[in-house]
Enzyme design. Structure first.
Site, short mmCIF file in Angstrom:
data_model
loop_
_atom_site.label_atom_id
_atom_site.label_comp_id
_atom_site.label_asym_id
_atom_site.label_seq_id
_atom_site.Cartn_x
_atom_site.Cartn_y
_atom_site.Cartn_z
CG HIS A 123 29.66 42.72 38.87
ND1 HIS A 123 30.61 42.95 39.84
CD2 HIS A 123 30.28 41.99 37.92
CE1 HIS A 123 31.75 42.37 39.49
NE2 HIS A 123 31.58 41.79 38.33
CG ASP A 132 29.00 44.25 42.32
OD1 ASP A 132 28.65 43.08 42.08
OD2 ASP A 132 30.00 44.77 41.82
CB SER A 184 35.19 41.96 38.16
OG SER A 184 34.46 41.02 38.90
#
Length: 717
Positions: A686, A651, A566
């Site tokens: 995600h 995501d 991330s």
């Protein structure tokens, strides 16, 4: 992009390692397949101040995830990854078997007592999902299953339960579920005794649920369907159409996140909003909901969180206190910070993270020297700390559902100690171990943890680093190293146990967590030192830690792997551009790599919430600074490390097209023959695949790639 609770969260820190014995990577086979080549199509990305950039892979963006050409490219990359990683299948399977072998499959959580019931979750052998259950009065009473997620997930590619709440009278259950990983939850309600579904009408929510005292009203947060911002608080009466839901509150500032909950006393329902640098809370009495009263008006650079118990408000705030302090206010003293009275003062070397209220005392979560600890503070002023004997550890409050008890539950873990739940009696000091997560075949005495301090290149700070390796390891500069970090949003990467790590440590590798600036391990100044115009410190800190570990014999200079996800994926992209020669392998999960383009587009989910983290590139000074480190923009014709990039098509935090474009441009730019694979999970978001076993298969693939590239010997069977 990431805010705590909602966003680009740090992926689980994981480490590997193996002794000498170098072998050519299996992926360098002479008959290796040809990687996909994405088409280049000129596209100008313009900023309001006149700056223009060409993004030749912009066409890979499809908000609906339907473009056949885009999907064909992602599928081609997956097929290429399959072909390149096929020789590693035996190693991947061996790693997976080892990891799963450290899971006691029929495990259950420590039960906690609330409103007459013992609540817990349990797993059954061979099943991917938890069963949530309760027993009335005693753990010997008949079991009532609230959620059997295995049955609920059957036939679904992805399934996740967000929040769940039992009604005040204990008869109904409301829960939120997500079927694609995009974190747009649907709230459903059932009668617990009969299992009858009473409502399934509330869609497009954040998953945040609060029951009204009437046992028929649900308070929830509605998300914007495009930006996914939490925009409205509404109430829904069970069994009525969602079109009749009542609007309670609208947040008009799109830089704020929003949530809703009850106070510790359960007497108030409160709406909380927060941005990177400020927050605001408003509350109404749960017994007679009406107008919400603001605890204190929002003000830039002032954050606070208010809770209510025993007839007073307790507020944790950074108002004139960068590391936060604790204030109190009378029951009827809402509306202004001038009504607050200091209870726990600010300290320059202690960062206050939060507080749990009990009868006659409070438990305070603090950070000191980069480590989390718990302080018990009685109303009379006496205080005590919960102690640890290890140099690097993580301690935090566990579930303490009922405040009328002298027993405080907390969890303890380290890189070599599985998560352990304790409770301590604040009156007698007695401590009980309630549970240590069982890890079959793992002996903690065979591993060593260290905490070292690395000077930054400018000499202004010392960077804490948590390290673990197997006993007998020699600092002779021959080992392989995996270095992990995150370094954004003030989210701290605490040293905790992972079932993946022993497979790696047993092969001789060293695992290190670099607690770099941009996190909050060392207090608020540590966070401020790694964001906005200080963001470069995050990247140089990581590189400085690598140099120090190599110089001090923890690793060979040509056997270093780096991992981040991330916003930590942005870190990976930045260090790969800045110092590619220092890393042999990069593992980058759901990476935020196209910083400038994303932050110029407020229609992309979460962008407007991030201006105080990265800056707003509509202002040229921020644009220029962000462009100077943006991984996608800084790719150039040179050699790069072997790289594994992973993402999820759905995501919502880092859109799939960022890593897709990054990989396409990296393939076109790089001048080396090092392996580059790109894996897209076509059914997830995600956090990757759902289910406790499926995600380990993903991890095993990444680590097999890493071990192979580092030349780490395969473990003897």
């Amino acid at each position: 992009m990431n805010r705590p609770n909602l966003s680009r969260r740090p992926l689980a820190a994981i480490g590997l390692l193996l002794a000498s014995g170098f072998a050519a990577p299996a992926s360098f086979a002479a008959d290796a397949p040809t990687p996909p080549v994405a088409a280049q199509r000129p596209h100008e990305v313009k900023a309001p101040h006149g700056a223009v950039r060409n993004d030749e892979y912009y066409w890979l963006r499809d908000d609906k995830r339907e473009n056949p050409e885009m999907l064909a490219y992602l599928n081609a990359e997956n097929a290429y990854a399959d072909a390149m990683l096929a020789p590693l299948a035996p190693l991947k399977q061996r790693l997976y078997d080892e990891i799963v072998g450290r899971i006691q499959q029929d495990d259950s959580s420590v039960p906690y007592f609330e409103d007459g019931y013992w609540y817990y979750t349990r797993f059954e052998t061979g099943k991917d999902y938890a069963i949530t259950a309760r027993r009335k009065g005693t753990m010997e009473a008949p079991e009532e299953i609230l959620l059997d997620q295995n049955a609920m997930a059957e036939g679904k590619d992805y399934f996740q339960v967000g929040g769940w709440e039992v009604s005040p009278d204990g008869s109904k259950l409301a829960w939120a579920e997500d079927l694609n990983g995009r974190r747009q939850y649907t709230i459903k309600v059932k009668d617990i005794a009969s299992g009858e579904l009473l409502d399934s009408a509330i869609t497009g929510t954040s998953g945040n649920i609060v029951w009204g005292d009437d046992n028929k009203t649900i308070w929830y947060v509605e998300n914007d369907p495009e930006t996914l911002l939490s925009t409205h608080v509404k109430t829904h009466v069970i069994g009525t159409p969602s079109s009749e839901d009542k609007l309670v509150y609208t947040e008009t500032d799109n830089s704020f996140y929003m949530g809703i909950g009850r106070t510790r006393s359960k007497q108030y329902i409160c709406i909380g909003v927060g941005s990177t640098v400020s927050s605001e809370q408003r509350c109404t009495k749960a017994a007679s909901p009406g107008e919400f009263t603001v605890v204190a008006p929002r003000e830039r650079d002032v954050e606070y969180s208010a809770d209510h118990y025993a007839g007073r408000w307790v507020i944790t705030t950074n108002w004139n206190a960068p590391n936060f302090r604790i204030m109190t206010a009378a029951e009827d003293a809402l509306g202004s910070r001038e009504n607050w009275k200091e209870f726990v003062p600010h300290a320059g070397d202690v960062f206050i993270e939060g507080v749990e209220l009990f009868d006659g005392y409070m438990a305070i979560g603090e950070r000191s020297d980069g480590l989390r600890r718990i302080r018990i503070l009685k109303d009379g002023g006496d205080s005590q700390f919960v102690k640890s004997d290890e140099p690097a550890y993580t301690m935090g409050l566990s579930v303490n559902a009922m405040p009328d008890t002298p027993w405080v539950r907390y969890t303890y873990t380290s890189l070599a100690t599985p998560a352990t739940t304790y409770e301590i009696n604040v009156e007698t000091g007695e401590r009980k171990q309630l549970k240590q997560d069982p890890v079959p075949g793992f002996d903690p005495t065979q591993y060593v943890t260290e905490r070292v301090w690395v000077p930054s290149r400018d000499g202004t700070v010392r960077i804490p680093v948590s390290i673990v390796y197997r006993k007998g390891f020699e600092k002779n500069g021959e080992a392989a190293l995996l270095q992990y970090a995150y370094g954004s949003y003030g989210s701290s990467s605490d040293p905790g146990f992972s079932r993946l790590v022993p497979s790696l440590l047993d092969r001789g590798m060293v695992y290190a967590i670099a607690h770099i600036r941009g996190g909050q391990e060392m207090g608020r100044a540590w966070y401020d030192g790694g964001k906005l115009f200080n963001k470069i410190n995050t990247f140089t800190d990581f590189i400085d830690v690598t140099d120090w570990l190599v110089a001090n014999g923890y690793a060979a200079e040509d056997r270093v792997a780096a991992m981040g996800g991330s916003a930590g994926g942005l870190l990976m992209g930045a260090v790969a551009n800045m110092a590619p020669e220092k890393y042999d392998v990069i593992i980058s999960q759901v990476p935020f790599v196209d910083v400038v383009t994303t932050m110029l587009d407020p229609s992309i989910p979460l962008t407007t919430n991030e201006y105080d983290e990265w800056g707003n590139p509509e202002k040229k000074a921020f644009y220029d600074y962000m462009l100077s480190y943006s991984p996608y923009d800084q790719l150039e014709a040179k050699d790069y490390p072997a790289t594994f990039v992973g993402t999820g098509l759905w995501d919502s935090q880092v859109q799939y097209w960022e890593p897709a474009k990054y990989v396409a441009r990296l393939r076109a730019k790089k001048t080396d023959d090092n392996t580059l694979v790109f894996r897209t999970n076509m059914e997830a978001g995600h956090g990757g695949k759902s289910g406790r076993f499926r995600r380990f298969a993903e991890a095993a693939e990444q680590y097999a790639f890493m071990l192979d590239q580092l030349g780490v010997e395969k473990r003897a069977e």
